[in-house]
Design a protein around this motif. Structure first.
Motif, short mmCIF file in Angstrom:
data_model
loop_
_atom_site.label_atom_id
_atom_site.label_comp_id
_atom_site.label_asym_id
_atom_site.label_seq_id
_atom_site.Cartn_x
_atom_site.Cartn_y
_atom_site.Cartn_z
N ALA A 277 0.83 -1.37 -0.06
CA ALA A 277 -0.15 -0.06 -0.03
C ALA A 277 1.04 1.12 0.14
O ALA A 277 1.85 1.41 0.66
CB ALA A 277 -0.90 -0.09 1.14
N VAL A 279 0.99 4.13 1.77
CA VAL A 279 0.24 4.79 2.99
C VAL A 279 0.72 6.38 2.78
O VAL A 279 1.84 6.68 2.71
CB VAL A 279 0.76 4.05 4.10
CG1 VAL A 279 -0.19 4.42 5.47
CG2 VAL A 279 0.85 2.69 4.09
N ALA A 280 -0.51 7.06 3.18
CA ALA A 280 0.00 8.45 3.42
C ALA A 280 0.79 8.82 4.73
O ALA A 280 0.56 8.15 5.56
CB ALA A 280 -1.33 9.44 3.46
N GLU A 307 0.84 6.85 11.41
CA GLU A 307 1.53 5.67 12.16
C GLU A 307 2.35 5.04 11.05
O GLU A 307 1.83 4.78 9.87
CB GLU A 307 0.68 4.74 12.78
CG GLU A 307 1.31 3.57 13.24
CD GLU A 307 0.63 2.55 14.00
OE1 GLU A 307 -0.48 2.71 14.55
OE2 GLU A 307 1.12 1.40 14.58
N ASP A 308 3.59 4.67 11.40
CA ASP A 308 4.39 3.82 10.29
C ASP A 308 4.18 2.40 10.31
O ASP A 308 4.48 1.65 11.50
CB ASP A 308 5.82 4.06 10.30
CG ASP A 308 6.66 3.43 9.01
OD1 ASP A 308 6.26 2.15 8.79
OD2 ASP A 308 7.77 3.97 8.80
N PHE A 325 7.67 -2.23 0.65
CA PHE A 325 8.12 -1.55 -0.65
C PHE A 325 8.90 -0.20 -0.31
O PHE A 325 8.60 0.13 1.06
CB PHE A 325 6.86 -1.35 -1.35
CG PHE A 325 6.46 -2.54 -2.28
CD1 PHE A 325 5.89 -3.48 -1.83
CD2 PHE A 325 6.58 -2.40 -3.58
CE1 PHE A 325 5.53 -4.66 -2.41
CE2 PHE A 325 6.34 -3.34 -4.41
CZ PHE A 325 5.74 -4.63 -3.88
N ALA A 326 9.59 0.38 -1.19
CA ALA A 326 10.40 1.57 -0.88
C ALA A 326 10.41 2.26 -2.16
O ALA A 326 10.48 1.92 -3.21
CB ALA A 326 11.67 1.42 -0.57
N GLU A 328 11.70 5.47 -3.90
CA GLU A 328 12.92 6.39 -3.60
C GLU A 328 13.29 7.25 -4.83
O GLU A 328 13.05 6.67 -6.04
CB GLU A 328 14.36 5.85 -3.38
CG GLU A 328 14.12 4.89 -1.99
CD GLU A 328 13.55 5.63 -0.74
OE1 GLU A 328 13.73 6.71 -0.79
OE2 GLU A 328 13.33 4.92 0.05
N LYS A 343 12.76 -0.92 9.26
CA LYS A 343 11.56 -1.43 9.57
C LYS A 343 11.47 -3.09 9.71
O LYS A 343 10.39 -3.67 9.66
CB LYS A 343 10.37 -1.12 8.22
CG LYS A 343 10.40 0.60 7.95
CD LYS A 343 9.41 0.81 7.00
CE LYS A 343 9.55 2.22 6.60
NZ LYS A 343 8.16 2.64 6.23
#
Ligand code: CTP
Length: 405
Positions: A277, A279-280, A307-308, A325-326, A328, A343
């Motif tokens: 996702a 996520v905002a 929240e992370d 996922f990342a 960048e 994480k």
């Protein structure tokens, strides 16, 4: 459109039920997935719909006779049985099911089934009295024991006007069953996998929100690929235009807060989390209950961090598997590795937002996989379902390593 069934040969058998008209759509959807279709119609089917319809749609001659006058291939039932990777009989009447269960091969369709070694799927459609008939039921039971598959009919309005079981299965379920028959494996059998997908929406007032352009396609592709491999999949999704397999448990959310709550709750019952996702990271500090009017001269938005979710889960994951996922835009690998450790992920999928064919909303993607030992694998540009296969191959390996350790 994904071409998941490219180069697959499907023999589509149509028998005499009013539901025959719905098969035009089944054929079209299978073709969209890249499958090559050969239609076979029984004599009864031709009372409901003409071969010309299917000839036009499939761009192939429709086979209707066991002994055609203009015979081209001597043993066409044998060559067609070999050609077909899968036989879908849709709609399937009690008659064709009864014939096949009894070993009768007196028309092209029943004969080709007798000659075939490929998976055979029946999508029955008939009146509710017939569905409950004990002869029909024992024929189905016999065939199921022999490995023939059934796409069970549904409850609803029937051609007779009655309401009850017997309606042809939902077309999506038919396509899903064909995909399972052709592509399914037990590589992740009964593994409980939680996937998140899509964007979140962070509301400012009842009619406005902050979001991002995530389409959800990557997460949905992972969920479907995992399901094809036999996993029990829960998909938590932000708002998207996508549909998914009916046997995937879908939970819809809108905000990052809801996503956090539902993901943490669901995680208790899962062995693997794949956090695709988008996520905002921030949400408005205040949510206005009323629409903010444009007379407001100036509107200064104050945001607070969400929240992370991945971090919260990664920190307490125990021996379960967490994939992140990342996204960048600079020093991509270095930042992705930092994220992976921060994480506590077992694997991180680094998205490349630039370049042709990758980025938000595309059907293709180019990603780099990095594991906890910082091994880096660059994948080429490929369809998202192929990316999903690579990710799940790695998940399967990680699961194996945990068992051995
Ligand atoms: N993620 C999450 N909760 C958030 C933000 C992100 O669980 N509030 C997850 C995403 O689903 C993804 C991973 O964390 O799997 C990395 O997301 P990304 O947007 O690349 O990084 P951020 O952690 O948001 O950091 P930054 O925006 O600073 O790069």
């Amino acid at each position: 459109m994904e071409k998941r069934l490219e180069k697959r040969h499907i023999l589509l058998g149509i028998t005499g039920s009013i539901a025959a008209y719905k098969v035009c759509e089944v054929l079209r959807l299978l073709q969209h997935q890249g499958a090559e279709i050969q239609v076979v119609m029984t004599e009864s089917a031709q009372h409901f719909i003409t071969p010309l319809t299917f000839e036009t749609l499939s761009d192939h001659e429709v086979i209707t006779d066991l002994f055609p006058s203009h015979r081209t291939v001597k043993t066409r039932h044998v060559s067609m049985a070999e050609w077909a990777d899968c036989i879908l009989i849709c709609p399937a009447t009690a008659n064709i099911i009864g014939k096949i269960a009894s070993g009768i091969a007196d028309d092209f369709l029943s004969t080709v089934v007798m000659a075939s070694r490929s998976p055979v799927l029946f999508a029955p459609a008939m009146d509710y009295q017939m569905v409950r008939n004990s002869i029909y039921l024992s024929n189905c039971e016999k065939l199921e024991k022999l490995g023939y598959r059934f796409i069970s009919p549904e409850e609803g309005e029937l051609a007779s006007g009655a309401v009850g079981p017997g309606r042809l299965a939902d077309i999506r379920r038919i396509i899903e069953s064909v995909k399972k028959a052709l592509l399914g494996s037990d590589n992740l059998k009964q593994v409980r996998i939680l996937v998140t997908a899509g964007p979140t929406q962070e509301f400012l007032d009842p009619v406005r929100y902050l979001t991002n352009p995530s389409s959800g396609k990557m997460g949905y592709a992972i969920a479907e690929e995992a399901s094809l491999r036999g996993a029990d999949v829960t998909l938590i999704s932000g708002p998207t235009d996508l549909q998914t397999f009916q046997n995937i448990r879908l939970i819809e959310i809108k905000t990052a807060e809801e996503l956090a709550r539902v993901t943490k709750k669901e995680w208790k019952d899962h062995q693997v989390l794949i956090m695709a996702a988008a996520v905002a990271d921030f949400r408005p500090l205040k949510l206005s209950r009323k629409k903010i009017k444009k007379e407001t001269a100036e509107w200064v938005l104050q945001l607070e961090q969400t929240e992370d979710i991945l971090k919260s889960i990664g920190e307490k994951k125990g021996d379960r598997i967490v994939v992140g996922f990342a996204l960048e835009t600079e020093n991509a690998e270095r930042h992705a590795i930092q994220k992976l450790h921060n994480k506590k992920c077992d694997l991180i999928c680094l998205n490349n937002p630039d370049g042709p064919g990758s980025g938000f909303g595309q059907d293709t993607n180019r990603i780099t996989l990095i594991d906890a030992k910082e091994n880096v694998e660059h994948l080429l540009l490929m369809e998202k379902w192929q990316v999903a296969q690579h990710i799940l191959d790695r998940v399967a390996l990680l699961l194996k390593e945990k068992v051995i350790a």
